[in-house]
Design a protein around this motif. Structure first.
Motif, PDB file in Angstrom:
ATOM      1  N   ARG A 136     -19.574 -86.019  27.133  1.00 10.75           N
ATOM      2  CA  ARG A 136     -20.402 -85.870  27.840  1.00 10.75           C
ATOM      3  C   ARG A 136     -20.865 -87.095  29.037  1.00 10.75           C
ATOM      4  O   ARG A 136     -21.426 -86.976  29.762  1.00 10.75           O
ATOM      5  CB  ARG A 136     -21.658 -86.831  26.903  1.00 10.75           C
ATOM      6  N   VAL A 137     -19.693 -88.078  28.761  1.00  8.75           N
ATOM      7  CA  VAL A 137     -19.440 -88.780  30.587  1.00  8.75           C
ATOM      8  C   VAL A 137     -17.981 -87.959  31.708  1.00  8.75           C
ATOM      9  O   VAL A 137     -17.863 -88.135  32.541  1.00  8.75           O
ATOM     10  CB  VAL A 137     -18.944 -89.893  30.073  1.00  8.75           C
ATOM     11  N   SER A 138     -17.002 -86.825  30.829  1.00  6.70           N
ATOM     12  CA  SER A 138     -16.093 -86.525  31.281  1.00  6.70           C
ATOM     13  C   SER A 138     -16.546 -85.478  31.989  1.00  6.70           C
ATOM     14  O   SER A 138     -17.555 -84.290  32.285  1.00  6.70           O
ATOM     15  CB  SER A 138     -15.025 -86.092  30.288  1.00  6.70           C
ATOM     16  N   ASP A 139     -15.849 -84.992  33.825  1.00  6.59           N
ATOM     17  CA  ASP A 139     -15.579 -84.563  34.678  1.00  6.59           C
ATOM     18  C   ASP A 139     -15.617 -82.847  33.709  1.00  6.59           C
ATOM     19  O   ASP A 139     -14.463 -82.896  33.702  1.00  6.59           O
ATOM     20  CB  ASP A 139     -14.967 -84.366  35.941  1.00  6.59           C
ATOM     21  N   THR A 141     -27.467 -75.002  25.306  1.00  4.73           N
ATOM     22  CA  THR A 141     -27.189 -76.011  26.997  1.00  4.73           C
ATOM     23  C   THR A 141     -26.259 -77.461  26.635  1.00  4.73           C
ATOM     24  O   THR A 141     -25.569 -76.962  25.512  1.00  4.73           O
ATOM     25  CB  THR A 141     -28.890 -76.777  25.402  1.00  4.73           C
ATOM     26  N   CYS A 142     -26.159 -77.470  27.710  1.00  2.83           N
ATOM     27  CA  CYS A 142     -24.628 -78.242  27.861  1.00  2.83           C
ATOM     28  C   CYS A 142     -24.931 -79.664  27.748  1.00  2.83           C
ATOM     29  O   CYS A 142     -26.117 -79.972  28.793  1.00  2.83           O
ATOM     30  CB  CYS A 142     -24.257 -78.182  29.842  1.00  2.83           C
ATOM     31  N   ALA A 143     -24.341 -80.194  27.302  1.00  2.00           N
ATOM     32  CA  ALA A 143     -24.081 -81.629  27.096  1.00  2.00           C
ATOM     33  C   ALA A 143     -24.545 -82.198  28.250  1.00  2.00           C
ATOM     34  O   ALA A 143     -24.356 -83.468  27.993  1.00  2.00           O
ATOM     35  CB  ALA A 143     -23.624 -81.657  25.841  1.00  2.00           C
ATOM     36  N   VAL A 144     -23.624 -81.823  28.993  1.00  2.00           N
ATOM     37  CA  VAL A 144     -23.356 -82.666  30.033  1.00  2.00           C
ATOM     38  C   VAL A 144     -24.468 -82.829  31.112  1.00  2.00           C
ATOM     39  O   VAL A 144     -24.951 -83.658  31.628  1.00  2.00           O
ATOM     40  CB  VAL A 144     -21.932 -82.495  31.051  1.00  2.00           C
ATOM     41  N   ALA A 166     -18.340 -67.831  31.536  1.00  2.00           N
ATOM     42  CA  ALA A 166     -17.036 -66.876  31.890  1.00  2.00           C
ATOM     43  C   ALA A 166     -16.089 -67.366  30.604  1.00  2.00           C
ATOM     44  O   ALA A 166     -16.511 -67.506  29.629  1.00  2.00           O
ATOM     45  CB  ALA A 166     -16.077 -68.569  33.030  1.00  2.00           C
ATOM     46  N   SER A 167     -14.972 -66.329  30.204  1.00  3.15           N
ATOM     47  CA  SER A 167     -14.375 -65.618  28.973  1.00  3.15           C
ATOM     48  C   SER A 167     -14.196 -66.658  28.536  1.00  3.15           C
ATOM     49  O   SER A 167     -13.520 -66.400  26.998  1.00  3.15           O
ATOM     50  CB  SER A 167     -13.585 -64.818  29.220  1.00  3.15           C
ATOM     51  N   TRP A 168     -13.513 -68.005  28.709  1.00  2.20           N
ATOM     52  CA  TRP A 168     -13.155 -69.309  27.759  1.00  2.20           C
ATOM     53  C   TRP A 168     -13.977 -70.341  28.258  1.00  2.20           C
ATOM     54  O   TRP A 168     -13.248 -71.415  27.143  1.00  2.20           O
ATOM     55  CB  TRP A 168     -11.490 -69.576  28.859  1.00  2.20           C
ATOM     56  N   TRP A 169     -15.334 -70.471  28.122  1.00  2.00           N
ATOM     57  CA  TRP A 169     -15.908 -71.647  28.021  1.00  2.00           C
ATOM     58  C   TRP A 169     -16.134 -71.934  26.448  1.00  2.00           C
ATOM     59  O   TRP A 169     -16.251 -70.824  25.183  1.00  2.00           O
ATOM     60  CB  TRP A 169     -17.414 -71.662  28.232  1.00  2.00           C
ATOM     61  N   GLU A 170     -16.476 -73.256  25.855  1.00  2.00           N
ATOM     62  CA  GLU A 170     -16.512 -73.515  24.518  1.00  2.00           C
ATOM     63  C   GLU A 170     -17.967 -73.713  24.699  1.00  2.00           C
ATOM     64  O   GLU A 170     -18.731 -73.513  24.990  1.00  2.00           O
ATOM     65  CB  GLU A 170     -16.110 -74.732  24.728  1.00  2.00           C
ATOM     66  N   GLU A 194     -19.568 -76.398  29.470  1.00  2.00           N
ATOM     67  CA  GLU A 194     -18.263 -76.390  28.356  1.00  2.00           C
ATOM     68  C   GLU A 194     -18.592 -77.112  27.196  1.00  2.00           C
ATOM     69  O   GLU A 194     -17.093 -76.992  25.989  1.00  2.00           O
ATOM     70  CB  GLU A 194     -16.820 -77.087  29.570  1.00  2.00           C
ATOM     71  N   VAL A 195     -19.394 -78.053  27.486  1.00  2.00           N
ATOM     72  CA  VAL A 195     -19.643 -79.102  25.947  1.00  2.00           C
ATOM     73  C   VAL A 195     -21.138 -78.526  25.518  1.00  2.00           C
ATOM     74  O   VAL A 195     -22.363 -78.854  26.875  1.00  2.00           O
ATOM     75  CB  VAL A 195     -19.232 -80.696  26.521  1.00  2.00           C
ATOM     76  N   ARG A 196     -21.649 -78.130  24.752  1.00  2.00           N
ATOM     77  CA  ARG A 196     -22.835 -77.285  24.638  1.00  2.00           C
ATOM     78  C   ARG A 196     -23.306 -77.447  23.123  1.00  2.00           C
ATOM     79  O   ARG A 196     -22.633 -77.879  22.014  1.00  2.00           O
ATOM     80  CB  ARG A 196     -22.729 -75.910  24.511  1.00  2.00           C
ATOM     81  N   GLY A 197     -24.872 -77.205  22.907  1.00  2.00           N
ATOM     82  CA  GLY A 197     -25.403 -77.231  21.537  1.00  2.00           C
ATOM     83  C   GLY A 197     -25.897 -75.831  21.648  1.00  2.00           C
ATOM     84  O   GLY A 197     -26.507 -75.178  22.411  1.00  2.00           O
ATOM     85  N   VAL A 198     -26.163 -75.810  20.293  1.00  5.85           N
ATOM     86  CA  VAL A 198     -26.989 -74.667  20.269  1.00  5.85           C
ATOM     87  C   VAL A 198     -28.302 -74.718  18.848  1.00  5.85           C
ATOM     88  O   VAL A 198     -28.504 -75.209  17.868  1.00  5.85           O
ATOM     89  CB  VAL A 198     -25.824 -73.169  19.953  1.00  5.85           C
TER      90      VAL A 198
END
Length: 262
Positions: free
Chosen positions: A22-25, A54-57, A86-90, A30-34
């Protein structure tokens, strides 16, 4: 027992450090919750559920809806979500689910919409949520505008460059440098202004202490008055990853259970 009930004070513990992801660029989402909200009834009598990504960052949200709670319906919504970025996001998405519910409640009232109308309303709610300020709004016109989640979607917008033969190489390079610098400046502001707001001041509180084995405590219950909260004895302390006690095992009249310290 009376002394414990009338003089008991809530235990205060040191807040957990923010997780590294949550503090990384990172890129948005890329870091998300559902999470899924409660069903909404449509004009034809059917019902749909809102799926919130939702994006965690950067706290950006994306809304989809599904016609059932089956795995296949969710996977289709997830594929639509991936296709629009994008096709590769997590815990942080629950607050946004509440914000969406409040927006819908105020916007719709007792209205019942069609499938297409609900889709339009969800897009508008998504735009409102993503435009909310993350940092303080200043009354001074010379100050910087507050950060909003939508600012961090800039790297995903205007991705079409037209026909490559029509793009001047020099201006294209300048535009890339400009967008790179803009994102770098936004992320720097994000670290300085927003992440600093997430740092809790609890660790400076003199009343911070860890619970002790054998200590008599009250188990909080929002549905009961304080005088009716059950008494318990701490049987075991359960430290978190940082070594600080975050939960305890307590013994009550009805048995042994685990509860968070707060």
């Amino acid at each position: 027992m009376k002394c414990k009930r009338y003089k008991a004070k809530p235990l205060t513990i040191e807040s957990c450090p923010l997780p590294e992801d949550r503090v990384s660029d990172t890129m948005a989402f890329e870091v998300r919750g559902v999470d899924l909200a409660r069903p909404i009834f449509l004009r034809n009598g059917s019902k749909v559920w809102i799926v919130l990504f939702t994006c965690a960052v950067y706290r950006v949200v994306h809304l989809e809806f599904v016609a059932s709670l089956t795995t296949d319906s969710f996977l289709m919504a997830f594929r639509r979500f991936i296709a629009s970025r994008a096709s590769w996001w997590e815990g942080f998405w629950e607050r946004l689910v509440r914000a969406i519910k409040e927006l819908l409640r105020r916007s719709l009232g007792k209205l019942i919409l069609s499938f297409e109308e609900l889709g339009t309303v969800l897009c508008e709610c998504e735009s409102v949520i993503n435009s909310r300020p993350l940092t303080c709004v200043s009354e001074n016109l010379d100050d910087l505008v507050p950060l909003t989640p939508s600012m961090f979607l800039i790297e995903n917008r205007n991705s079409s460059t037209g026909h490559i033969d029509l793009v001047e190489t020099q201006s294209f390079k300048k535009r890339i440098k400009f967008r790179t610098k803009l994102l770098k400046d936004l992320r720097l502001r994000f670290r300085k202004e927003y992440l600093s707001l997430l740092i809790s001041k609890q660790s400076r509180n003199k009343n911070v202490r860890e619970p002790q084995i054998g200590e008599v405590v009250l188990i909080g219950d929002d549905g009961k008055k304080l005088l009716n909260w059950p008494l318990a004895i701490i049987m075991e302390v359960l430290p978190g990853r940082d070594g600080k006690v975050r939960a305890v095992k307590v013994k009550t009249q009805s048995g042994v259970t685990s509860r968070p310290v707060q």
